[in-house]
Motif scaffolding. Structure first.
Motif, PDB file in Angstrom:
ATOM      1  N   GLU A  33     -16.948  -5.238 -15.099  1.00  0.00           N
ATOM      2  CA  GLU A  33     -16.275  -4.620 -13.964  1.00  0.00           C
ATOM      3  C   GLU A  33     -14.856  -4.187 -14.339  1.00  0.00           C
ATOM      4  O   GLU A  33     -14.147  -4.897 -15.030  1.00  0.00           O
ATOM      5  N   ASN A  34     -14.445  -2.997 -13.871  1.00  0.00           N
ATOM      6  CA  ASN A  34     -13.107  -2.503 -14.187  1.00  0.00           C
ATOM      7  C   ASN A  34     -12.070  -3.076 -13.240  1.00  0.00           C
ATOM      8  O   ASN A  34     -12.200  -2.963 -12.028  1.00  0.00           O
ATOM      9  N   THR A  35     -11.021  -3.673 -13.815  1.00  0.00           N
ATOM     10  CA  THR A  35      -9.917  -4.140 -12.980  1.00  0.00           C
ATOM     11  C   THR A  35      -9.091  -2.945 -12.529  1.00  0.00           C
ATOM     12  O   THR A  35      -8.667  -2.849 -11.394  1.00  0.00           O
ATOM     13  N   LEU A  36      -8.895  -2.020 -13.457  1.00  0.00           N
ATOM     14  CA  LEU A  36      -8.109  -0.831 -13.122  1.00  0.00           C
ATOM     15  C   LEU A  36      -8.871   0.409 -13.550  1.00  0.00           C
ATOM     16  O   LEU A  36      -9.461   0.449 -14.614  1.00  0.00           O
ATOM     17  N   THR A  45     -11.512  -0.932  -5.627  1.00  0.00           N
ATOM     18  CA  THR A  45     -11.126  -0.337  -4.342  1.00  0.00           C
ATOM     19  C   THR A  45      -9.976   0.635  -4.581  1.00  0.00           C
ATOM     20  O   THR A  45      -9.112   0.394  -5.416  1.00  0.00           O
ATOM     21  N   ILE A  46     -10.007   1.726  -3.810  1.00  0.00           N
ATOM     22  CA  ILE A  46      -8.965   2.734  -3.951  1.00  0.00           C
ATOM     23  C   ILE A  46      -7.646   2.178  -3.429  1.00  0.00           C
ATOM     24  O   ILE A  46      -7.573   1.720  -2.288  1.00  0.00           O
ATOM     25  N   VAL A  47      -6.619   2.180  -4.258  1.00  0.00           N
ATOM     26  CA  VAL A  47      -5.304   1.781  -3.746  1.00  0.00           C
ATOM     27  C   VAL A  47      -4.425   3.009  -3.521  1.00  0.00           C
ATOM     28  O   VAL A  47      -3.434   2.948  -2.793  1.00  0.00           O
ATOM     29  N   SER A  48      -4.778   4.116  -4.166  1.00  0.00           N
ATOM     30  CA  SER A  48      -3.974   5.308  -3.938  1.00  0.00           C
ATOM     31  C   SER A  48      -4.757   6.560  -4.292  1.00  0.00           C
ATOM     32  O   SER A  48      -5.220   6.712  -5.418  1.00  0.00           O
ATOM     33  N   ASP A  49      -4.927   7.439  -3.319  1.00  0.00           N
ATOM     34  CA  ASP A  49      -5.428   8.780  -3.582  1.00  0.00           C
ATOM     35  C   ASP A  49      -4.775   9.698  -2.560  1.00  0.00           C
ATOM     36  O   ASP A  49      -3.789   9.307  -1.923  1.00  0.00           O
ATOM     37  N   SER A  50      -5.319  10.900  -2.388  1.00  0.00           N
ATOM     38  CA  SER A  50      -4.639  11.830  -1.486  1.00  0.00           C
ATOM     39  C   SER A  50      -4.635  11.328  -0.045  1.00  0.00           C
ATOM     40  O   SER A  50      -3.781  11.685   0.747  1.00  0.00           O
ATOM     41  N   LYS A  51      -5.589  10.464   0.313  1.00  0.00           N
ATOM     42  CA  LYS A  51      -5.684  10.038   1.711  1.00  0.00           C
ATOM     43  C   LYS A  51      -5.053   8.676   1.985  1.00  0.00           C
ATOM     44  O   LYS A  51      -4.452   8.466   3.015  1.00  0.00           O
ATOM     45  N   LEU A  59       5.007   1.996  -6.750  1.00  0.00           N
ATOM     46  CA  LEU A  59       6.435   2.259  -6.553  1.00  0.00           C
ATOM     47  C   LEU A  59       6.702   3.760  -6.544  1.00  0.00           C
ATOM     48  O   LEU A  59       7.802   4.201  -6.233  1.00  0.00           O
ATOM     49  N   GLU A  60       5.682   4.508  -6.896  1.00  0.00           N
ATOM     50  CA  GLU A  60       5.771   5.963  -6.918  1.00  0.00           C
ATOM     51  C   GLU A  60       4.417   6.459  -6.422  1.00  0.00           C
ATOM     52  O   GLU A  60       3.402   5.822  -6.692  1.00  0.00           O
ATOM     53  N   LYS A  61       4.431   7.564  -5.675  1.00  0.00           N
ATOM     54  CA  LYS A  61       3.138   8.110  -5.224  1.00  0.00           C
ATOM     55  C   LYS A  61       2.821   9.323  -6.072  1.00  0.00           C
ATOM     56  O   LYS A  61       3.639  10.246  -6.186  1.00  0.00           O
ATOM     57  N   GLN A  62       1.633   9.289  -6.685  1.00  0.00           N
ATOM     58  CA  GLN A  62       1.264  10.384  -7.590  1.00  0.00           C
ATOM     59  C   GLN A  62       0.992  11.674  -6.840  1.00  0.00           C
ATOM     60  O   GLN A  62       0.687  11.651  -5.650  1.00  0.00           O
ATOM     61  N   THR A  63       1.111  12.802  -7.561  1.00  0.00           N
ATOM     62  CA  THR A  63       0.820  14.089  -6.938  1.00  0.00           C
ATOM     63  C   THR A  63      -0.683  14.301  -6.781  1.00  0.00           C
ATOM     64  O   THR A  63      -1.132  14.907  -5.814  1.00  0.00           O
ATOM     65  N   GLY A  64      -1.453  13.810  -7.731  1.00  0.00           N
ATOM     66  CA  GLY A  64      -2.892  13.985  -7.610  1.00  0.00           C
ATOM     67  C   GLY A  64      -3.661  12.936  -8.395  1.00  0.00           C
ATOM     68  O   GLY A  64      -3.121  12.300  -9.304  1.00  0.00           O
ATOM     69  N   GLY A  65      -4.947  12.739  -8.044  1.00  0.00           N
ATOM     70  CA  GLY A  65      -5.773  11.772  -8.752  1.00  0.00           C
ATOM     71  C   GLY A  65      -5.899  10.463  -7.996  1.00  0.00           C
ATOM     72  O   GLY A  65      -5.322  10.291  -6.923  1.00  0.00           O
ATOM     73  N   THR A  66      -6.662   9.545  -8.575  1.00  0.00           N
ATOM     74  CA  THR A  66      -6.973   8.292  -7.878  1.00  0.00           C
ATOM     75  C   THR A  66      -6.625   7.081  -8.723  1.00  0.00           C
ATOM     76  O   THR A  66      -6.769   7.102  -9.941  1.00  0.00           O
ATOM     77  N   VAL A  67      -6.170   6.039  -8.058  1.00  0.00           N
ATOM     78  CA  VAL A  67      -5.976   4.744  -8.719  1.00  0.00           C
ATOM     79  C   VAL A  67      -6.832   3.714  -7.994  1.00  0.00           C
ATOM     80  O   VAL A  67      -6.731   3.560  -6.779  1.00  0.00           O
ATOM     81  N   ASN A  68      -7.696   3.028  -8.764  1.00  0.00           N
ATOM     82  CA  ASN A  68      -8.507   1.955  -8.179  1.00  0.00           C
ATOM     83  C   ASN A  68      -8.108   0.622  -8.797  1.00  0.00           C
ATOM     84  O   ASN A  68      -7.918   0.543 -10.002  1.00  0.00           O
ATOM     85  N   ILE A  69      -7.993  -0.390  -7.967  1.00  0.00           N
ATOM     86  CA  ILE A  69      -7.821  -1.737  -8.509  1.00  0.00           C
ATOM     87  C   ILE A  69      -8.948  -2.584  -7.957  1.00  0.00           C
ATOM     88  O   ILE A  69      -9.204  -2.589  -6.753  1.00  0.00           O
ATOM     89  N   ASN A  70      -9.643  -3.296  -8.851  1.00  0.00           N
ATOM     90  CA  ASN A  70     -10.817  -4.084  -8.458  1.00  0.00           C
ATOM     91  C   ASN A  70     -11.791  -3.262  -7.614  1.00  0.00           C
ATOM     92  O   ASN A  70     -12.217  -3.708  -6.550  1.00  0.00           O
TER      93      ASN A  70
END
Ligand SMILES: Nc1ncnc2c1ncn2[C@@H]1O[C@H](COP(=O)(O)OP(=O)(O)OP(=O)(O)O)[C@@H](O)[C@H]1O
Ligand SMILES: [Mg+2]
Lengths: 549, 237
Positions: B3-6, B68-74, B55-66
């Motif tokens: 399983e991917n942590t990040l 679950t999405i922690v940051s995307d456009s929505k 600490l910064e919000k990206q302009t595009g793309g997705t970050v998942n931790i465990n």
């Protein structure tokens, strides 16, 4: 150190100076160990508790007020971008130009039952004559408000510096450890700069309990008004000194706390690697409230009193430049310049001595000299009067006359003691910026100390010299109680004539000298705001300018 | 693969300008893995860590931790809810708190329990002797040990380290590096380590990522990468 040093002019001079600074204070304190008169018993039994109660109330009120305004605005200005921030960032210093007694005078003009503000409200809403909207301010609440809005810049300055120097990473690490932005602010942001805030607050409190003009105008009895009335009402010099000694003990406590906090602050200013300060942009209602929060103190502490002063000046067709005003202004200016030149010269000589002789004792002496600013003007007046009487007796006994007493000497002496620290901090940092290599080179070419000072150091110190003079001038012009007591007969200064007019409730006549005082008070703020910009990380050598503020 | 942590997908970022600091970053970190990120100064390594930390919000793309999405456009999960640990070069210890209080700061629960966990970590990093000292009283190497202990204390899902050994001298550095690696492996810690230094990357990590010009220039296991990078004489800024 060899015995030879005792005859060295570079050491003798500072030592004499030290004696002149210290003797008056020692005299005052020693009065506590003398006899206690009936007046003392009376004061002790009937009025002392009132002085203490009022003083404590004002200390608490002013602390709360200056902390909320000073720390709050410093935090907003360093962490956020909002409408007007760039102007407010330095405008928040403007109330420094308004001494508490002038704010007190304008406040009574504005908020008394038939003052400008109440009249305005009645006119606008066509309310009956008896209607009073703004409550009375001539009490401890009013005094706390006046001190909060004139003295918060001390807290603002130090907290702003501390927030700027605070490593951004500390807050960010706090967030990764599970704390929200606001929690990080009050669990890390505030506590980690606590020593700096306390140092600023102690300066506020020293000024607060030294004040005479504002509390006297509001008829609030504190130690200073008590000392004054004991001295000039009961003509009991000795009891006045004993009251002064009590006040001095409180001042010394605050002073020690201030020095201690400053030392502690040096350790806690975290890391030496700084992330750039990236201020976050606020929008909508947050933006509005941030602007409002920072605008309010500038409005109450600076704009409002000046509107009232201008209103008096214009409405009563004030002759601004009548003969009396010109004489008074000249007296003040003359006195201020003499003091400023002497202070700056003394600071140069002492700092040069320290640098040239590398003498530890001199260093300790000089740090003692810089605490003169903490001694309330009224107490200085007591001590200096006694010193002058003593000198008159010693030197001019055969003429059976007072030569020094009632001359400008006393006034200048008191001002020098009070403002030496201001001059010193500027000159000291000026010297620090001169590379010591220059001295080494001079020594190898066998240059004398005098030549090194006059031909190498002084030309390089021109800006610091002028800056320190401006700081001293503005301090002298504002000073009230010492001027009032030590002035030669009929010698009026701007502060004195403001005081006398206000005491006679001739507010419109007080307007012209008040405006002049505020105007001169703006000069150091301009200097200060320039230094504040320079003192961001990377310009760190400059921050010694703040140490005495 | 476990399983991917990040998981980072098509990540882009620019700071209010036309210049894209990060152009298209993809990265997977599985549980217990130590990943190093290398690259020249200004290539966006710190920015990448800050985006992962929230600490910064990206302009595009997705970050998942465990998973679950922690940051995307929505959506955007704030930093304090992401369960990450952060270690920075300047250490950033809280200057007004003692060493033990620094480490216990992020822990929840009873005081005794918090201090016990903190003290155990301090022991692990051999700085338990300074528990009641203040940060300015200990050396920079010791400070960095405390900073890592503090970040590990709440047992974060992933530990982000931005040039953690950058300010230390050579001998101290390799010692702390080896100890840290052992502790991470014993503990099963998942970590991303940003570095300027090849030795750091090679000796500490399972996987190395080289970023250049906003893109992943090279990627591979630490062993595979050595010959390639040496040959290309990749310049370390
Ligand atoms: N808040 C910001 N606003 C605007 N530009 C920024 C900001 N933070 C970073 N940058 C820019 O983004 C680019 C990448 O910066 P970053 O700090 O991520 O690089 P880095 O790889 O960590 O560099 P170094 O190895 O020197 O630490 C740089 O050009 C930098 O100037
Ligand atoms: Mg970086």
């Amino acid at each position: 150190m060899s015995y030879k040093n005792f005859f060295d002019p570079w050491i003798i001079l500072p030592t004499i100076l030290f004696a002149i600074f210290v003797v008056p204070v020692v005299w005052i304190i020693s009065s506590l160990f003398g006899e206690y008169s009936d007046n003392w018993t009376h004061i002790y039994n009937y009025t002392l508790s009132n002085y203490i109660y009022n003083t404590i109330f004002i200390i608490i009120g002013t602390s709360i007020g200056t902390l909320i305004i000073g720390v709050g605005s410093a935090w907003l200005v360093t962490t956020y971008n909002f409408t007007g921030k760039n102007i407010l960032e330095w405008a928040l210093l403007l109330p420094f130009a308004v001494p508490p007694y002038i704010l007190a005078y304008t406040f009574t003009g504005l908020f008394d039952s038939y003052g400008t503000a109440n009249n305005l409200i009645r006119d606008i809403f066509s309310l009956p004559h008896e209607f009073i909207f703004f409550p009375k301010l001539r009490n401890v609440y009013g005094a706390s408000i006046v001190f909060s809005f004139t003295l918060y810049p001390y807290v603002y300055l130090v907290s702003r510096m501390a927030f700027i120097n605070q490593s951004r990473s500390i807050m960010e690490v706090g967030r990764t450890l599970g704390f929200s932005k606001f929690k990080v602010f009050y669990k890390i942001g505030i506590p980690s700069i606590r020593p700096a805030i306390i140092a600023g607050l102690m300066l506020v409190l020293m000024e607060t309990i030294s004040d005479f003009g504002a509390v006297e105008h509001f008829s609030v009895n504190t130690f200073t008004t008590g000392i004054f009335s004991t001295w000039f009402g009961l003509y009991d010099f000795h009891t006045a000194k004993q009251l002064a000694a009590l006040l001095l003990i409180v001042v010394i406590t605050f002073l020690v706390l201030e020095k201690y906090s400053r030392r502690k602050n040096r350790y806690s200013s975290g890391s030496n690697v700084f992330g750039p300060i990236v201020a976050e942009k606020l929008r909508g209602s947050k933006n509005f409230f941030a602007s409002l929060f920072c605008m309010l103190p500038v409005f109450v502490g600076f704009v409002l009193p000046n509107i009232q002063l201008a209103y008096w000046a214009l409405n009563y067709k004030l002759e601004f430049f009548n003969e009396k005003f010109i004489t008074t202004a000249w007296n003040t200016f003359y006195l201020a310049i003499i003091t400023a030149i002497i202070c700056a010269l003394l600071a140069v000589i002492i700092n040069f001595s320290i640098r040239y002789k590398k003498n530890k004792i001199l260093n300790i002496l000089s740090s003692f000299l810089t605490v003169g600013y903490a001694v309330p003007g009224l107490i200085l007046a007591l001590g200096v009067s006694q010193l002058l009487v003593f000198m008159d007796n010693l030197l001019f006994r055969e003429y059976l006359d007072f030569v020094l007493t009632g001359s400008l000497v006393g006034l200048v002496l008191a001002f020098i003691i009070k403002s030496f620290a201001l001059a010193n901090s500027t000159i000291e940092s000026g010297f620090l910026r001169i590379n010591t290599r220059l001295d080494d080179v001079a020594r190898t070419t066998n240059t004398s100390g005098w030549k090194l000072l006059t031909q190498i150091h002084l030309p390089l110190l021109t800006t610091s010299f002028l800056t320190s003079m401006i700081l001293v001038v503005s301090e002298v012009i504002k000073e009230l109680p010492a001027s009032l007591i030590l002035r030669p007969f009929n010698y009026d200064t701007l502060a004195i004539s403001t005081y006398i007019y206000a005491a006679e409730e001739r507010m419109f006549d007080a307007a012209a000298p008040s405006i002049a005082i505020v105007g001169v008070g703006l000069l150091p703020i301009i200097i200060l705001s320039r230094l504040t910009v320079k003192s961001r990380p990377g310009y760190r050598n400059n921050d010694s300018h703040y140490q005495s503020y | 693969m476990t399983e991917n942590t990040l998981e980072i997908k098509n990540l882009r970022h620019s700071f209010n300008t036309d210049i894209e600091v990060l152009k298209n970053i993809n990265l997977n970190v599985s549980r217990g893995e130590i990943v190093s990120i290398l690259g020249p100064s200004g290539c966006g390594k710190t920015t990448l860590l800050r985006i992962i930390a929230g600490l910064e919000k990206q302009t595009g793309g997705t970050v998942n931790i465990n998973e679950t999405i922690v940051s995307d456009s929505k959506s955007f999960v704030p930093t304090e809810k992401r369960g990450i640990g952060l270690v920075v070069q300047e250490r950033a210890l809280f200057p007004h708190l003692t060493i033990i209080k620094n480490v216990a700061f992020g822990l929840k629960g009873k005081k005794d329990e918090k201090y016990k966990i903190a003290l155990d970590l301090l022991k692990l990093f051999k700085v338990d002797g300074y528990a009641n000292n203040y940060p300015h009283e200990i050396s920079s190497g010791e400070q960095q040990r405390v900073a890592i202990a503090r970040a590990m204390a709440p047992n974060p899902k992933i530990l982000l380290m931005d040039e953690p050994f950058g300010a230390l001298d050579h001998a101290l550095k390799s010692e702390l590096r080896d100890e840290t690696k052992k502790i991470f492996k014993d503990n099963g810690t998942t970590a991303i380590i940003v570095s300027h230094d090849f030795d750091d990357a090679i000796s500490m990590s399972d996987h190395v990522l080289i970023i250049d010009d906003g893109l992943v220039a090279q990627e591979g296991s630490a062993k595979d990468l050595i010959p390639i990078t040496r040959k290309n004489s990749f310049k370390i800024a």
